[in-house]
Design a protein around this motif. Structure first.
Motif, PDB file in Angstrom:
ATOM      1  N   ARG A 113       2.076  57.704  -0.187  1.00 12.23           N
ATOM      2  CA  ARG A 113       2.180  58.471  -1.435  1.00 12.23           C
ATOM      3  C   ARG A 113       0.840  59.156  -1.689  1.00 12.23           C
ATOM      4  O   ARG A 113      -0.201  58.494  -1.649  1.00 12.23           O
ATOM      5  N   GLU A 115      -1.353  59.755  -3.938  1.00 12.89           N
ATOM      6  CA  GLU A 115      -1.797  59.398  -5.285  1.00 12.89           C
ATOM      7  C   GLU A 115      -3.316  59.448  -5.317  1.00 12.89           C
ATOM      8  O   GLU A 115      -3.965  59.495  -4.274  1.00 12.89           O
ATOM      9  N   PHE A 125       0.079  52.408   2.076  1.00 12.71           N
ATOM     10  CA  PHE A 125       0.045  50.975   1.766  1.00 12.71           C
ATOM     11  C   PHE A 125       1.266  50.309   2.380  1.00 12.71           C
ATOM     12  O   PHE A 125       2.144  50.987   2.910  1.00 12.71           O
ATOM     13  N   GLN A 127       4.556  47.808   2.241  1.00 15.92           N
ATOM     14  CA  GLN A 127       5.535  47.181   1.351  1.00 15.92           C
ATOM     15  C   GLN A 127       6.373  46.178   2.122  1.00 15.92           C
ATOM     16  O   GLN A 127       6.646  46.379   3.309  1.00 15.92           O
ATOM     17  N   LEU A 281       2.997  43.942  -9.136  1.00 20.35           N
ATOM     18  CA  LEU A 281       2.895  43.385  -7.775  1.00 20.35           C
ATOM     19  C   LEU A 281       4.118  43.790  -6.969  1.00 20.35           C
ATOM     20  O   LEU A 281       4.050  43.972  -5.754  1.00 20.35           O
ATOM     21  N   GLY A 282       5.215  43.880  -7.677  1.00 21.55           N
ATOM     22  CA  GLY A 282       6.462  44.244  -7.020  1.00 21.55           C
ATOM     23  C   GLY A 282       7.443  44.704  -8.073  1.00 21.55           C
ATOM     24  O   GLY A 282       7.223  44.478  -9.270  1.00 21.55           O
ATOM     25  N   SER A 305      10.716  45.595  -3.967  1.00 22.36           N
ATOM     26  CA  SER A 305       9.646  45.851  -3.020  1.00 22.36           C
ATOM     27  C   SER A 305       8.334  45.301  -3.565  1.00 22.36           C
ATOM     28  O   SER A 305       8.013  45.517  -4.742  1.00 22.36           O
ATOM     29  N   PHE A 306       7.602  44.582  -2.735  1.00 24.29           N
ATOM     30  CA  PHE A 306       6.257  44.142  -3.097  1.00 24.29           C
ATOM     31  C   PHE A 306       5.240  45.024  -2.394  1.00 24.29           C
ATOM     32  O   PHE A 306       5.471  45.452  -1.255  1.00 24.29           O
ATOM     33  N   ARG A 310      -1.576  44.367  -3.017  1.00 29.01           N
ATOM     34  CA  ARG A 310      -1.769  43.732  -4.336  1.00 29.01           C
ATOM     35  C   ARG A 310      -1.537  42.231  -4.241  1.00 29.01           C
ATOM     36  O   ARG A 310      -2.237  41.449  -4.870  1.00 29.01           O
TER      37      ARG A 310
END
Ligand code: AMP
Length: 425
Positions: A113, A115, A125, A127, A281-282, A305-306, A310
């Motif tokens: 993403r 961001e 990241f 997941q 966290l998720g 999804s986690f 994190r």
């Protein structure tokens, strides 16, 4: 010139990758105990999938996707989340054509993403999560929540998290609620941010998720969705909460929770650290229309999804067993002195590895003292000493590095003895 990683990406190695492995292994164990099977889907998908699946109004699609034209001029996107891709696969591979729904799938891998990078927020990241596809039962929603909770408990985080839960209701609920929101925000809109102005047109529910400080005073007083539930949605949500009570899953109902992805309906949830806002966290929830919208049959799904980064940082900060997990990795450190011993050591190492006993050998031409120091740095459980004498007598010394006791074992019995020690046989 040194080449650095791309902004917003990061490497996971050393201690972190060991924790990653621990988190992943526990997750797989729990997902499997719910009879979920692993699914591996491509990182690249046609951009349309996310535009239609995740929704044009979501921030992810509007601002954050890594989209490019490939050499054949096709618009391709690096997946910004897993659900749409898994639903595509479910439809394309006709997984729904079975009497045994729901199909339960778990996944793990990178998502992308665009961001603004900051603490706990990356552009690439990892997941991990599940999708349970093809059943409308609220108990399947509950199963996903209990899976998430049991998994967190297994990695020592169960006590320090809370599930925020809400129901977005069915179509009828949301139609009525959207009208009420439009009516309410109409008079505030000119004072609100541009994103909210867009959201007002595209999906007014998303306004509730605005992070702009000045807008929050309007949002607190907005109508609440629980006043708009259809009778079906109301009963469904009550049953869901009752099941969570029976399963003793800690939750709070948060009627302002709307989630950033547009496909959700009925139950949605986010999992947070109890004591401090470090971002979710998720998160997950139920979706009644996504499968049909992507060209499949009228079936529901639910998933969560986690974000592994994190989980990883919370694990390091808050899990009292953190060091134990890191250090419990056992290895045998093989310490040869002299050329013949090195070759003997290689032979022994190969046999140990055939028995799945991790070992590492010292190839530095140094004295035993230095080798013992290295064994300690590696948290080795045992040292295996091979010198000229040992080779001559075909008898080797195994030193337990914790208790500092030492035994001598013949070449013939060596592997069996280490196996016994290592696996406490
Ligand atoms: P979402 O797919 O937006 O529901 O996000 C699911 C989870 O992914 C979140 O709860 C976070 O743990 C994690 N996550 C989302 N965005 C990021 C990001 N930019 N960097 C790291 N983790 C993220």
């Amino acid at each position: 010139m040194e080449i650095r990683n791309v902004k917003g990406t990061h490497d996971i190695f050393g201690e972190d990758s060991r924790i990653y492995g621990y988190i992943y292994d526990n997750f797989v164990a729990f997902a499997s105990s719910y009879n979920a099977k692993h699914i591996i889907i491509p990182v690249i998908e046609q951009s349309d999938l996310f535009q239609r699946g995740v929704g044009e109004a979501s921030d992810v699609v509007r601002k954050e996707m890594y989209t490019f034209l490939d050499k054949g001029n096709r618009s391709i996107t690096l997946r910004p989340e897993f659900t749409a891709g898994i639903v595509r696969s479910f439809i394309q591979n006709k997984m729904y054509a079975t009497m045994d729904l729901p199909i339960k799938l778990y996944y793990c891998g990178p998502v992308f993403r665009y961001e603004r990078p900051q603490a706990g927020r990356y552009r690439q990241f990892e997941q991990l999560g599940v999708e349970f596809l093809g059943s409308d039962s609220e108990m399947v929603d509950v199963e996903t929540i209990s899976l998430a909770y049991n998994f967190l408990k297994s990695i020592g985080l169960g006590e320090i998290v809370v599930f925020k839960i809400n129901s977005l209701g069915d179509e009828e609920t949301r139609d009525n609620y959207r009208l009420a929101l439009k009516e309410y925000f109409k008079e505030h809109l000119e004072n609100m941010c541009n994103d909210c102005k867009n959201r007002y047109e595209l999906n007014p529910l998303r306004i509730l998720d605005c992070k702009v400080e000045d807008d929050k005073k309007y949002i607190v007083n907005a109508p609440k969705i629980n006043d708009f539930y259809s009778s079906n949605s109301k009963i469904r949500f009550e049953k869901t909460l009752r099941a969570l009570d029976i399963l003793k899953i800690p939750y709070v109902v948060d009627n302002t929770l709307v989630r950033g992805l547009d496909y959700y309906s009925e139950t949605v949830y986010e999992i947070h650290f109890k004591d401090e806002d470090i971002g979710a966290l998720g998160a997950g929830g139920h979706y009644s229309n996504l499968i049909e919208e992507l060209g499949g049959p009228k079936l529901s799904g639910v998933g969560f999804s986690f974000g592994i980064e994190r989980l990883l940082s919370l694990f390091k900060d808050k899990n009292p067993y953190y060091k134990q997990v890191i250090e419990q990795e056992q290895i045998v450190y093989i310490m040869p002195i002299g050329e013949e011993s090195v070759l003997k050591g290689m032979e022994i190492a190969s046999k140990l590895r055939e028995e799945y006993i991790p070992c590492e050998m010292c190839f530095d031409n140094v004295k035993f003292g230095a080798m013992f120091k290295k064994a300690n740095r590696l948290h080795a459980s045992y040292a295996l000493i091979i010198g000229e004498e040992e080779i001559k007598n075909d008898t080797y010394k195994i030193k337990d590095l914790e208790s500092a006791t030492q035994i001598e074992v013949s070449g013939e019995q060596l592997i069996d003895k280490i196996k016994q020690l290592f696996f406490h046989l």
